[in-house]
Design an enzyme around this catalytic site. Sequence first.
Site: not given
Length: 451
Positions: A417, A419, A127, A195, A138, A98
């Site tokens: 949520h 995602c 993760e 987007d 995500e 990340r």
Amino acid sequence: MLCSLLKLVLLFPHFHESLNLTKKTNKRTTAVCHFWDSYMFSFCQYPFIISIAAKKVIIQRDSEQQMISMARQSLVDKVSRRLRPDMNMLFLNLKVRRMHLVSDSLDELTRKSADLKKKLKVTFVGEAGLDMGGLTKEWFLLLIRQIFHPDYGMFTYHKDSHCHWFSSYKCDNYSEFRLVGALMGLAVYNSITLDIRFPPCCYKKLLSPPIVPCDQNTPVGISDVSLDDLCHIMPELAHGLRELLSYEDNVEEDFYSTFQVFQEEFGVIKSYNLKPGGDKIPVSAQNRKEYVQLYVDFILNKSIYKQFAAFYYGFHSVCDSYALMLLRPEEVEILVCGSPELDMYALQRNTQYDGYLKTDLTIRYFWEVVLGFPLDLQKKLLHFTTGSDRVPVGGMADLNFKISKSETSTNWLPVAHTCFNQLCLPPYKSKKELKQKLIIGISNAEGFGLE
Ligand SMILES: *[C@@H]1O[C@H](CO)[C@@H](O)[C@H](O)[C@H]1NC(C)=O
Ligand SMILES: *[C@@H]1O[C@H](CO)[C@@H](O)[C@H](O)[C@H]1NC(C)=O
Ligand SMILES: *[C@@H]1O[C@H](CO)[C@@H](O)[C@H](O)[C@H]1NC(C)=O
């Protein structure tokens, strides 16, 4: 007639080879070549009669074929080297940290460039790695948010036109623009709507030419651009240039310009000559047409040529289907960013529920309220829940919109949520309360509404 032709294309996934054959032998005698000819004739000559949904099917079907044959090839390779095949090789697996999202993504996509047409699966290092679609989405959302942030320096945001354009800032490595192109290609293949807002001429350039030229020296992204195209990005500048063109008094004295452009890059104003010695050539009534044309070419092409070329190659490294020839520029935008036409009744029909029944009072109130919303609130709801206010081609069914019951107090606002395209709705008891909380919730969501 059209339908049966379309079916033929879908049943005939090997038209790549057929083109290859045509190229190689240059003999147009086999049935395969005839097929390609008729394909070219029936679709490429009249691509406007196929719906965009059908074109998406053609492109995705084509990519599936490419994915299957790539996966088959990896399988054969493994077996022939007596290695045990495993499921992972059927996917494009990206492992990213990340904290180093952009550089890791870039490295992974470069390293795995042979696998770009496999189905995408993203894991974040450290993760749990179960990607049910949520992590992949995500990853797209986070990357896009970072890359398009004005401080990041790759794109400039134009407030008047609400769109992004390439930053003319010069560097010695444009591979991050390649990443953006590849992201857009991956979004098309993996049915994700992004987007992002580029002006129409970006998509026109992206299809110029629709297939990557064999000769690497052929310039890419060169299409006819005009003041109208500039107007979609910088309306004020375009307006000023139009005034210059139609000015009836003394241009030289009243405008007092030379063949020179000033641009701000990271807070520093830089000047560029539109042609050699341009800073000494005054703009006059005689040469103003040339000036405007050079100006437009500078903004839309010259100053961002390397950036755009990297972006072009990135997109086409993923989307290299001959079916791209079927697309009009505005259709590429719809494939990447989704369609702006919302059909909330279709959304209602395709919504799934978790903890609620379709007939529950809260759900009935919800739809009464939402269907009664003006368009901008409907868009806000969609943006709040899915991260984009547009819908994928193919419609609301592809969205997997879900409403789940949140067991919190009804004093709480709904949450999303993003995602998973999921809205968590507390079991509000009255329509008035639901409407009020929903409007507050969706209106105050900032940015991408990532949790
Ligand atoms: C296309 O033709 C080239 C040589 O002309 C060959 O190397 C390549 O494998 C062919 N590709 C396909 C998909 O048949
Ligand atoms: C550009 O940067 C990328 C990633 O940082 C790197 O992999 C690539 O080798 C660089 N290319 C050049 C020409 O320096
Ligand atoms: C676009 O930019 C390239 C690279 O600077 C240049 O060679 C070309 O002449 C420009 N304009 C057009 C219309 O080709």
